[in-house]
Design a protein around this motif. Structure first.
Motif, PDB file in Angstrom:
ATOM      1  N   THR A 235       0.776 -17.771  -4.297  1.00  7.77           N
ATOM      2  CA  THR A 235       1.569 -16.854  -5.119  1.00  7.77           C
ATOM      3  C   THR A 235       2.953 -17.463  -5.282  1.00  7.77           C
ATOM      4  OG1 THR A 235       0.398 -14.921  -4.236  1.00  7.77           O
ATOM      5  CG2 THR A 235       2.473 -14.526  -5.397  1.00  7.77           C
ATOM      6  N   LEU A 236       3.376 -17.636  -6.544  1.00 12.47           N
ATOM      7  CA  LEU A 236       4.683 -18.218  -6.844  1.00 12.47           C
ATOM      8  C   LEU A 236       5.660 -17.145  -7.307  1.00 12.47           C
ATOM      9  CD1 LEU A 236       3.521 -21.407  -8.795  1.00 12.47           C
ATOM     10  CD2 LEU A 236       4.266 -21.274  -6.405  1.00 12.47           C
ATOM     11  N   GLY A 237       6.925 -17.487  -7.347  1.00  7.44           N
ATOM     12  CA  GLY A 237       7.934 -16.549  -7.825  1.00  7.44           C
ATOM     13  C   GLY A 237       8.071 -16.621  -9.325  1.00  7.44           C
ATOM     14  N   THR A 238       7.595 -15.580 -10.027  1.00  7.86           N
ATOM     15  CA  THR A 238       7.649 -15.558 -11.489  1.00  7.86           C
ATOM     16  C   THR A 238       8.371 -14.331 -12.023  1.00  7.86           C
ATOM     17  OG1 THR A 238       5.444 -14.523 -11.489  1.00  7.86           O
ATOM     18  CG2 THR A 238       5.539 -16.911 -11.779  1.00  7.86           C
ATOM     19  N   ASP A 239       8.857 -13.462 -11.137  1.00 10.82           N
ATOM     20  CA  ASP A 239       9.588 -12.274 -11.569  1.00 10.82           C
ATOM     21  C   ASP A 239      11.017 -12.695 -11.930  1.00 10.82           C
ATOM     22  OD1 ASP A 239      11.043  -9.897 -11.802  1.00 10.82           O
ATOM     23  OD2 ASP A 239       9.838  -8.870 -10.277  1.00 10.82           O
ATOM     24  N   PRO A 240      11.438 -12.494 -13.208  1.00 15.21           N
ATOM     25  CA  PRO A 240      12.770 -12.949 -13.617  1.00 15.21           C
ATOM     26  C   PRO A 240      13.910 -12.174 -12.979  1.00 15.21           C
ATOM     27  CG  PRO A 240      11.743 -11.687 -15.375  1.00 15.21           C
ATOM     28  CD  PRO A 240      10.687 -11.885 -14.331  1.00 15.21           C
ATOM     29  N   GLY A 241      13.617 -11.074 -12.326  1.00 19.44           N
ATOM     30  CA  GLY A 241      14.660 -10.286 -11.686  1.00 19.44           C
ATOM     31  C   GLY A 241      14.858 -10.616 -10.223  1.00 19.44           C
ATOM     32  N   GLN A 242      14.134 -11.607  -9.710  1.00 26.56           N
ATOM     33  CA  GLN A 242      14.214 -11.962  -8.293  1.00 26.56           C
ATOM     34  C   GLN A 242      14.540 -13.453  -8.138  1.00 26.56           C
ATOM     35  OE1 GLN A 242      13.707  -9.848  -5.648  1.00 26.56           O
ATOM     36  NE2 GLN A 242      13.284  -8.063  -6.934  1.00 26.56           N
ATOM     37  N   ASN A 243      15.195 -13.799  -7.038  1.00 25.02           N
ATOM     38  CA  ASN A 243      15.538 -15.206  -6.821  1.00 25.02           C
ATOM     39  C   ASN A 243      14.489 -15.952  -6.007  1.00 25.02           C
ATOM     40  OD1 ASN A 243      15.939 -14.184  -4.263  1.00 25.02           O
ATOM     41  ND2 ASN A 243      17.952 -15.095  -3.972  1.00 25.02           N
ATOM     42  N   TYR A 244      13.340 -15.306  -5.765  1.00 21.77           N
ATOM     43  CA  TYR A 244      12.279 -15.933  -4.978  1.00 21.77           C
ATOM     44  C   TYR A 244      11.825 -17.242  -5.620  1.00 21.77           C
ATOM     45  CZ  TYR A 244       7.670 -16.309  -2.660  1.00 21.77           C
ATOM     46  OH  TYR A 244       6.573 -16.738  -1.960  1.00 21.77           O
ATOM     47  N   GLY A 245      11.642 -17.241  -6.939  1.00 23.17           N
ATOM     48  CA  GLY A 245      11.222 -18.455  -7.636  1.00 23.17           C
ATOM     49  C   GLY A 245      12.259 -19.557  -7.550  1.00 23.17           C
ATOM     50  N   GLN A 246      13.529 -19.188  -7.605  1.00 21.81           N
ATOM     51  CA  GLN A 246      14.606 -20.172  -7.479  1.00 21.81           C
ATOM     52  C   GLN A 246      14.553 -20.868  -6.125  1.00 21.81           C
ATOM     53  OE1 GLN A 246      17.181 -21.313  -9.411  1.00 21.81           O
ATOM     54  NE2 GLN A 246      17.914 -22.573  -7.714  1.00 21.81           N
ATOM     55  N   GLN A 285       0.935 -22.849 -11.349  1.00 26.17           N
ATOM     56  CA  GLN A 285       0.618 -21.499 -11.797  1.00 26.17           C
ATOM     57  C   GLN A 285      -0.842 -21.374 -12.231  1.00 26.17           C
ATOM     58  OE1 GLN A 285       2.792 -18.901 -11.491  1.00 26.17           O
ATOM     59  NE2 GLN A 285       0.982 -17.672 -12.012  1.00 26.17           N
ATOM     60  N   ASP A 286      -1.486 -22.499 -12.531  1.00 25.86           N
ATOM     61  CA  ASP A 286      -2.890 -22.459 -12.950  1.00 25.86           C
ATOM     62  C   ASP A 286      -3.793 -21.925 -11.834  1.00 25.86           C
ATOM     63  OD1 ASP A 286      -2.176 -23.508 -15.386  1.00 25.86           O
ATOM     64  OD2 ASP A 286      -2.689 -25.576 -14.862  1.00 25.86           O
ATOM     65  N   CYS A 287      -3.376 -22.114 -10.559  1.00 28.75           N
ATOM     66  CA  CYS A 287      -4.194 -21.611  -9.453  1.00 28.75           C
ATOM     67  C   CYS A 287      -3.449 -20.550  -8.642  1.00 28.75           C
ATOM     68  CB  CYS A 287      -4.632 -22.756  -8.538  1.00 28.75           C
ATOM     69  SG  CYS A 287      -3.301 -23.865  -8.031  1.00 28.75           S
ATOM     70  N   ALA A 288      -2.415 -19.947  -9.260  1.00 27.45           N
ATOM     71  CA  ALA A 288      -1.590 -18.952  -8.574  1.00 27.45           C
ATOM     72  C   ALA A 288      -1.878 -17.551  -9.097  1.00 27.45           C
ATOM     73  CB  ALA A 288      -0.112 -19.286  -8.768  1.00 27.45           C
ATOM     74  N   ALA A 289      -1.457 -16.562  -8.345  1.00 27.95           N
ATOM     75  CA  ALA A 289      -1.631 -15.161  -8.750  1.00 27.95           C
ATOM     76  C   ALA A 289      -0.868 -14.895 -10.047  1.00 27.95           C
ATOM     77  CB  ALA A 289      -1.131 -14.234  -7.651  1.00 27.95           C
ATOM     78  N   PRO A 290      -1.480 -14.181 -10.989  1.00 24.77           N
ATOM     79  CA  PRO A 290      -0.833 -13.945 -12.283  1.00 24.77           C
ATOM     80  C   PRO A 290       0.192 -12.804 -12.201  1.00 24.77           C
ATOM     81  CG  PRO A 290      -2.969 -12.880 -12.231  1.00 24.77           C
ATOM     82  CD  PRO A 290      -2.827 -13.613 -10.917  1.00 24.77           C
ATOM     83  N   GLY A 291       0.908 -12.645 -13.317  1.00 22.03           N
ATOM     84  CA  GLY A 291       1.846 -11.536 -13.431  1.00 22.03           C
ATOM     85  C   GLY A 291       3.178 -11.839 -12.797  1.00 22.03           C
ATOM     86  N   PRO A 292       4.182 -11.016 -13.069  1.00 20.02           N
ATOM     87  CA  PRO A 292       5.486 -11.189 -12.405  1.00 20.02           C
ATOM     88  C   PRO A 292       5.325 -11.001 -10.895  1.00 20.02           C
ATOM     89  CG  PRO A 292       5.681  -9.709 -14.291  1.00 20.02           C
ATOM     90  CD  PRO A 292       4.212  -9.899 -14.031  1.00 20.02           C
ATOM     91  N   GLN A 293       5.660 -12.012 -10.142  1.00 18.90           N
ATOM     92  CA  GLN A 293       5.493 -11.969  -8.691  1.00 18.90           C
ATOM     93  C   GLN A 293       6.801 -12.348  -7.993  1.00 18.90           C
ATOM     94  OE1 GLN A 293       2.839 -10.950  -7.089  1.00 18.90           O
ATOM     95  NE2 GLN A 293       1.233 -11.022  -8.665  1.00 18.90           N
ATOM     96  N   ALA A 307      -4.688 -14.461  -1.568  1.00 16.32           N
ATOM     97  CA  ALA A 307      -4.144 -15.796  -1.845  1.00 16.32           C
ATOM     98  C   ALA A 307      -4.077 -16.579  -0.544  1.00 16.32           C
ATOM     99  CB  ALA A 307      -2.768 -15.692  -2.494  1.00 16.32           C
ATOM    100  N   GLY A 308      -4.296 -17.889  -0.626  1.00 15.42           N
ATOM    101  CA  GLY A 308      -4.402 -18.705   0.585  1.00 15.42           C
ATOM    102  C   GLY A 308      -3.106 -19.317   1.063  1.00 15.42           C
ATOM    103  N   MET A 309      -2.035 -19.233   0.250  1.00  9.13           N
ATOM    104  CA  MET A 309      -0.759 -19.822   0.648  1.00  9.13           C
ATOM    105  C   MET A 309       0.381 -18.976   0.091  1.00  9.13           C
ATOM    106  SD  MET A 309      -1.302 -23.960   0.059  1.00  9.13           S
ATOM    107  CE  MET A 309      -1.728 -23.801  -1.686  1.00  9.13           C
ATOM    108  N   LEU A 310       1.539 -19.098   0.728  1.00  8.44           N
ATOM    109  CA  LEU A 310       2.760 -18.498   0.201  1.00  8.44           C
ATOM    110  C   LEU A 310       3.967 -19.230   0.752  1.00  8.44           C
ATOM    111  CD1 LEU A 310       3.888 -15.170   1.902  1.00  8.44           C
ATOM    112  CD2 LEU A 310       2.314 -16.769   2.999  1.00  8.44           C
ATOM    113  N   PHE A 311       5.040 -19.189  -0.004  1.00  7.72           N
ATOM    114  CA  PHE A 311       6.335 -19.657   0.492  1.00  7.72           C
ATOM    115  C   PHE A 311       7.060 -18.462   1.118  1.00  7.72           C
ATOM    116  CE2 PHE A 311       5.395 -22.885  -2.641  1.00  7.72           C
ATOM    117  CZ  PHE A 311       6.006 -24.042  -2.172  1.00  7.72           C
TER     118      PHE A 311
END
Length: 462
Positions: A235-246, A285-293, A307-311
């Protein structure tokens, strides 16, 4: 010194007239003023009243005398700490009390402050010429304070050398080095490490290596998706309102030696290294959970065997045992037996042009003008009192001293759910820890731009 003593008594003459033929008796009180001069050593004055005999007569005397003062002055060391919750302050005060019992000539005053208000508090104290002696601060403050010349770098180096420079992790020492002086500006203290937490049992079944490089991360992500109950590899950080992806992308970028500015100060957000890092991150993202995360979804997907991994940072360690809290106040029921024991920890990421780990470092700064005794206090908090402070939050207070790791491993009952290998990997995560904001050769303007990048969160929107 010479001094004059005034002796005084009040006399009243009384006479009784008896019968003319009888003898008369007269009682007399005589008032005399006697002046004496004597040599006495003095420090403070005291008023005393006593009776003395002068020429056979008793006289009450009031004297002002000067006597040696009792030693009452102590060296006061003022220690500001951003560990400001009541239970944490109590532990700091307990450690300070132990130090003062061993050093009765020193008083340590613990002053809790807000992390966000450090800069303003320091500026106010500096203007009043009343800087504290020691400040617990995030490493992101160090460069600015060093540039202002308010850190006693000689004192910081003295403490580090007294403890043993080789006992400190190399990464934290590099992060507190002032590039202008080559000295350690502050003393590394504790912090947390971000890593890829992954299903070790699943990778073992698949015969895959731990996700410690771009290639092994990609391979694990693609293979885990669709294995057993797992729907996604990560699961990656894709929610634009959070700094998790950064936070995730920054580690990816640094592992490819991609930085916002080069050594000459040129903007390098479009460098080949940065473009390559963006392409790798987007491809996952091709093998990551979809949607804003963001971090909450990543944590829940991992605990629910989706999901098998996370940061995530080391703060997740108890959640992988008890289940994390949900937004509605509930608790996740972990879907994997012995999830903590079946979880691996990969703090360092190797890319095509480097390697990096991500996290936060807290330091102790000794301020200019601090009494020399402040060094002894800082050293005590890194030695005799270190375990007590780390025990306040063992998941988020990873020791920077190699000698403290064994005791840290026993500071929480949750650590029994993890292997020694995992705990060692956590402690070793400091060795390559870097952040864009912490790069020591960036100036204040460059750091401000990086802060703007993080604040506007452009990367999760990509």
């Amino acid at each position: 010194m010479k001094k004059t003593i005034f002796l005084s008594a009040v006399a009243l003459l009384m006479s009784l007239v008896l019968a003319a033929c009888q003898p008369q008796t007269v009682e007399v009180e005589v008032t005399r003023v006697v002046t004496e001069t004597e040599e006495v050593p003095v420090e403070v004055t005291r008023v005393i009243t006593e009776e003395i005999v002068v020429e056979g007569e008793t006289v009450e005397v009031t004297r002002v005398v000067e006597v040696a003062a009792e030693p009452t002055d102590k060296v006061v060391v003022e220690f500001w700490t951003t560990d400001n919750e009541e239970d944490r302050v109590n532990v700091y005060e307990s450690v300070a009390a132990d130090f003062m019992a061993e050093n009765p000539g020193i008083e340590v005053r613990i002053v809790p402050i807000e992390e966000s208000g450090i800069t303003q508090r320091i500026a106010t104290a500096q203007a009043a010429n009343r800087l504290p002696d020691i400040v617990r601060m995030g490493v992101e403050r160090v460069a600015a304070f060093a540039a202002d010349g308010i850190l006693d770098q000689d004192a910081a180096e003295a403490v580090i050398n007294a403890i043993g420079e080789d006992d400190f992790r190399a990464g934290p020492l590099a992060m507190v080095t002032d590039p202008d002086t080559g000295q350690y500006a502050t003393i590394p203290y504790d912090g947390w490490i971000q890593a890829i937490w992954y299903r070790q049992d699943v990778l073992n079944e698949l015969g895959l290596d731990a996700p410690t490089s771009w290639d092994t991360i990609q391979a694990a992500c693609e293979a885990m998706a669709g294995t057993g109950n797992l729907l996604y590899g990560i699961t990656l950080g894709t929610d634009p309102g959070q700094n998790y992806g950064q936070q995730i992308f920054e580690q990816v970028a640094i592992s490819n030696n991609a930085w916002p500015f080069d050594e000459a100060g040129n903007v390098t957000m479009n460098s080949p290294e940065m473009v390559e890092a963006l392409a790798f991150y987007a491809g996952l993202q091709d093998c990551a959970a979809p949607g804003p995360q963001y971090w909450r979804g990543a944590r829940e997907n991992y605990e629910l065997d989706t999901a098998g991994m996370l940061f995530y940072s080391t703060y997740i360690m108890d959640d992988l045992v008890d289940g994390s809290g949900t937004e509605d106040g509930g608790t996740i029921e972990i879907a994997v037996a012995d999830l903590a024991a079946n979880t691996g920890f990969a703090p360092e990421m190797a890319g095509p042009n480097g390697s990096a780990s991500y996290g936060q470092l807290v330091t102790l700064g000794i301020m200019q003008g601090a009494d020399p005794e402040a060094q002894a206090v800082a050293q005590y908090f890194l030695q005799e009192g270190y375990g007590e402070v780390l025990g306040l939050a063992p998941f988020g207070k990873v020791p920077v001293l190699k000698s403290a790791v064994d005791d840290w491993k026993t500071s929480s009952e949750y650590f029994a759910n993890y292997s020694d290998e995992t705990l060692d990997q956590i402690a070793n995560g400091y060795e390559t820890m870097q952040r864009w904001l912490f790069r020591h050769d960036y100036n204040a303007d460059q750091r401000s731009v990086i802060g703007t990048i993080e604040g506007r969160l452009p990367l999760p929107e990509q």
